[in-house]
Write a protein that holds these residues in place. Structure first.
Motif, PDB file in Angstrom:
ATOM      1  N   UNK A 128     -18.902  12.737   7.477  1.00 44.72           N
ATOM      2  CA  UNK A 128     -17.954  13.787   7.132  1.00 44.72           C
ATOM      3  C   UNK A 128     -16.737  13.190   6.433  1.00 44.72           C
ATOM      4  N   UNK A 129     -16.290  13.760   5.331  1.00 41.81           N
ATOM      5  CA  UNK A 129     -15.078  13.236   4.685  1.00 41.81           C
ATOM      6  C   UNK A 129     -13.834  13.563   5.493  1.00 41.81           C
ATOM      7  N   UNK A 130     -12.799  12.772   5.308  1.00 43.50           N
ATOM      8  CA  UNK A 130     -11.506  13.086   5.898  1.00 43.50           C
ATOM      9  C   UNK A 130     -11.002  14.396   5.303  1.00 43.50           C
ATOM     10  N   UNK A 131     -10.204  15.116   6.068  1.00 45.00           N
ATOM     11  CA  UNK A 131      -9.634  16.364   5.555  1.00 45.00           C
ATOM     12  C   UNK A 131      -8.566  16.101   4.502  1.00 45.00           C
ATOM     13  N   UNK A 132      -7.728  15.097   4.774  1.00 45.13           N
ATOM     14  CA  UNK A 132      -6.582  14.885   3.876  1.00 45.13           C
ATOM     15  C   UNK A 132      -6.217  13.403   3.857  1.00 45.13           C
ATOM     16  N   UNK A 133      -5.979  12.859   2.679  1.00 50.17           N
ATOM     17  CA  UNK A 133      -5.593  11.458   2.521  1.00 50.17           C
ATOM     18  C   UNK A 133      -4.239  11.378   1.832  1.00 50.17           C
ATOM     19  N   UNK A 134      -3.451  10.390   2.222  1.00 46.66           N
ATOM     20  CA  UNK A 134      -2.155  10.155   1.606  1.00 46.66           C
ATOM     21  C   UNK A 134      -2.190   8.889   0.775  1.00 46.66           C
ATOM     22  N   UNK A 135      -1.665   8.965  -0.431  1.00 45.56           N
ATOM     23  CA  UNK A 135      -1.663   7.833  -1.356  1.00 45.56           C
ATOM     24  C   UNK A 135      -0.229   7.408  -1.650  1.00 45.56           C
ATOM     25  N   UNK A 136       0.118   6.177  -1.259  1.00 44.33           N
ATOM     26  CA  UNK A 136       1.446   5.643  -1.579  1.00 44.33           C
ATOM     27  C   UNK A 136       1.347   4.884  -2.897  1.00 44.33           C
ATOM     28  N   UNK A 137       2.243   5.208  -3.830  1.00 42.13           N
ATOM     29  CA  UNK A 137       2.281   4.564  -5.133  1.00 42.13           C
ATOM     30  C   UNK A 137       3.688   4.020  -5.365  1.00 42.13           C
ATOM     31  N   UNK A 138       3.826   2.722  -5.655  1.00 44.73           N
ATOM     32  CA  UNK A 138       5.161   2.196  -5.986  1.00 44.73           C
ATOM     33  C   UNK A 138       5.717   2.925  -7.195  1.00 44.73           C
ATOM     34  N   UNK A 139       7.050   3.041  -7.249  1.00 46.56           N
ATOM     35  CA  UNK A 139       7.673   3.788  -8.340  1.00 46.56           C
ATOM     36  C   UNK A 139       8.572   2.926  -9.193  1.00 46.56           C
ATOM     37  N   UNK A 140       9.208   3.560 -10.162  1.00 46.96           N
ATOM     38  CA  UNK A 140      10.129   2.856 -11.044  1.00 46.96           C
ATOM     39  C   UNK A 140       9.393   1.925 -11.980  1.00 46.96           C
ATOM     40  N   UNK A 141       9.965   0.738 -12.205  1.00 47.01           N
ATOM     41  CA  UNK A 141       9.364  -0.208 -13.142  1.00 47.01           C
ATOM     42  C   UNK A 141       8.076  -0.813 -12.591  1.00 47.01           C
ATOM     43  N   UNK A 142       7.986  -0.945 -11.267  1.00 48.53           N
ATOM     44  CA  UNK A 142       6.775  -1.504 -10.646  1.00 48.53           C
ATOM     45  C   UNK A 142       5.755  -0.397 -10.442  1.00 48.53           C
ATOM     46  N   UNK A 143       5.277   0.153 -11.534  1.00 47.34           N
ATOM     47  CA  UNK A 143       4.365   1.291 -11.467  1.00 47.34           C
ATOM     48  C   UNK A 143       2.977   0.878 -11.932  1.00 47.34           C
ATOM     49  N   UNK A 144       1.975   1.319 -11.190  1.00 50.48           N
ATOM     50  CA  UNK A 144       0.619   0.905 -11.483  1.00 50.48           C
ATOM     51  C   UNK A 144      -0.306   2.123 -11.539  1.00 50.48           C
ATOM     52  N   UNK A 214      -5.264   9.543   6.720  1.00 45.37           N
ATOM     53  CA  UNK A 214      -5.266   8.130   6.366  1.00 45.37           C
ATOM     54  C   UNK A 214      -4.281   7.894   5.234  1.00 45.37           C
ATOM     55  N   UNK A 215      -3.582   6.745   5.283  1.00 45.94           N
ATOM     56  CA  UNK A 215      -2.627   6.370   4.234  1.00 45.94           C
ATOM     57  C   UNK A 215      -3.149   5.128   3.540  1.00 45.94           C
ATOM     58  N   UNK A 216      -3.232   5.187   2.224  1.00 47.89           N
ATOM     59  CA  UNK A 216      -3.683   4.048   1.429  1.00 47.89           C
ATOM     60  C   UNK A 216      -2.657   3.768   0.339  1.00 47.89           C
ATOM     61  N   UNK A 217      -2.722   2.560  -0.198  1.00 46.28           N
ATOM     62  CA  UNK A 217      -1.834   2.215  -1.296  1.00 46.28           C
ATOM     63  C   UNK A 217      -0.821   1.144  -0.925  1.00 46.28           C
ATOM     64  N   UNK A 218      -0.412   0.334  -1.920  1.00 43.36           N
ATOM     65  CA  UNK A 218       0.484  -0.800  -1.682  1.00 43.36           C
ATOM     66  C   UNK A 218       1.950  -0.394  -1.665  1.00 43.36           C
ATOM     67  N   UNK A 219       2.782  -1.264  -1.118  1.00 46.14           N
ATOM     68  CA  UNK A 219       4.224  -1.020  -1.109  1.00 46.14           C
ATOM     69  C   UNK A 219       4.974  -2.272  -0.708  1.00 46.14           C
ATOM     70  N   UNK A 220       6.299  -2.165  -0.625  1.00 53.12           N
ATOM     71  CA  UNK A 220       7.122  -3.316  -0.275  1.00 53.12           C
ATOM     72  C   UNK A 220       7.094  -3.577   1.228  1.00 53.12           C
TER      73      UNK A 220
END
Length: 440
Positions: A128-144, A214-220
């Motif tokens: 079964x897939x997760x209902x909802x996922x959260x994606x953290x994305x770095x902002x500003x100049x460090x953007x990918x 679930x939370x995925x994605x890179x950060x400081x």
């Protein structure tokens, strides 16, 4: 600007090689007490004050003039607008990369399965897939924008109904490429918040930010620390360390190519690690010369210099067999097998996040558009971890259906084991289903 390198030279034949290698590889992602306490305070504030705390922290930390949470929400129309603001060439590249990532990850999708035993007992697994996922994305100049594709597309392929993206916009700086990537990848909602407060909002929910599974994605360091604290409340992908590349080369690849491959990870940040392993001492010298020649031409030369001097290495080994042994010990995030016949050595590779085969396969292709995910285990965790994938957004439930005869047969076994553990209720629960000799 003057840059120079003094990259470490190690030899696997030296008696203290293991000690020097361990020292080179050591890296600790440790939050000091001040960072840890600050993150805990932020999480507490978001849990208690919700949207109001998010607005306050965004004003304070990002310098954004927001008066309410509605100033920090981007709707689907805004993401579609970003597609028109980037260049046609950029849009084509994003769409091509997204298509390749999607095709690759569709092969990872798991299906439910069942099998029936002779007595009618049915066993299986429901995916079964997760209902909802959260994606953290770095902002500003460090953007990918590439990271948006790599995190959001597997979630959508898995069948996640809603992907919520958080991305800070320091001083109101919006990256159109990131928003365009979110549009192409199928992100459903975007909040322009970041830091520990964004992680807390995704983990616990606020009046406006939905709670995710679930939370995925890179950060400081604040993001990484917050992810550690909310783990258990939600799932997380991993706590990522600095980027790494290990190149194993037989000495026959253009040394300029190898130097630039090392630079490709060293330019991420000063803590990134770039290592070359080869049995050819003369080739190591040629690569060192290429590094010195090419470094002054790089836009991020100072970062590369610090990375190469601080954590880089050229390692001489006895032969290719020992090179593979060293690679397995390091368990790198990215492993390039820059050799004549990489397929011959592949069965011996046990620990690596991603394996790049042959002289023409640069790690950079994997970062952007080859197809496999670029979210990979770092700091030796490839010994027990895998790249981010569709399976990270699916969960599995066991299926057990016992026929009358099956329940009776299993009941005998369960009874013996339960009574051996002094769990009488377990035993009697199983025993109630045991058929008597007459079959009733």
């Amino acid at each position: 600007m003057t840059v120079s390198t003094a990259i470490a030279r190690l030899n696997a034949a030296d008696q203290d090689f293991a000690r020097h290698l361990d020292h080179l590889l050591s890296w600790e992602s440790v939050s000091d007490d001040a960072v840890n306490q600050r993150v805990l305070d932020i999480i507490k504030a978001v849990r208690e004050r919700g949207d109001a705390a998010l607005v306050e922290f965004t004003q304070r930390f990002d310098g954004v003039d927001a008066t309410s949470i509605h100033d920090l929400i981007l709707d689907r129309a805004r993401l579609e607008l970003a597609l028109t603001r980037i260049t046609p060439v950029q849009r084509e590249a994003l769409e091509k990369a997204a298509n390749r990532v999607r095709i690759y990850h569709e092969r990872q999708k798991q299906d439910s399965w069942q099998y029936t035993e002779a007595d009618g007992t049915v066993l299986g697994q429901k995916v079964t897939p997760l209902d909802r996922a959260g994606l953290y994305v770095p902002g500003g100049k460090a953007s990918y924008p590439s990271s948006v594709l790599m995190n959001a597309i597997p979630a959508k392929v898995a069948g996640v109904a809603e992907v919520v993206m958080v991305v800070p916009t320091p001083r109101g700086e919006v990256n159109e490429l990131v928003l365009a990537a979110a549009c192409i990848a199928g992100v459903d909602r975007v909040f322009t918040i970041g830091g520990a407060q964004a992680v807390a909002a995704l983990a616990y929910g606020t009046e406006s930010v939905p709670q995710v599974d679930k939370i995925v994605g890179p950060g400081n360091i604040y993001v990484a620390t917050a992810k550690r604290h909310v783990f258990g409340q939600v799932g997380i992908d991993m706590i990522a360390g600095p980027s790494e590349i290990l190149v194993v080369c037989d000495g026959q690849t253009d040394p300029d190519w190898i130097a630039m491959d090392l630079f490709s990870q060293a330019e991420h940040d000063e803590d990134a690690q770039a290592i070359l392993v080869s049995p050819d001492a003369e080739f190591l010298d040629r690569v060192a010369a290429s590094i010195d020649k090419l470094l002054p031409t790089m836009e991020r030369a100072e970062i590369i210099e610090k990375s190469i001097n601080g954590r880089g290495a050229l390692i001489q080994v006895r032969d290719m067999q020992q090179a593979i042994e060293v690679a397995n010990r390091i368990a790198p995030e990215h492993l390039e097998l820059s050799v004549a016949d990489p397929q011959a050595w592949l069965p011996q590779i046990r620990h690596a996040g991603a394996i790049f085969m042959g002289r023409h396969t640069s790690e950079a292709l994997g970062d952007y558009c080859a197809g496999p995910n670029h979210v990979l285990p770092t700091s030796g965790t490839a010994r027990f971890s895998s790249p981010l994938g569709v399976y990270d957004f699916q969960k599995r439930s066991s299926i057990i259906f016992c026929s009358e005869q099956g329940a009776s047969e299993l009941g005998h076994t369960a009874s013996v084991l339960a009574r051996g553990e002094s769990l009488t209720a377990h035993a009697r629960s199983a025993e109630y289903r045991i058929l008597n000799e007459k079959g009733n």
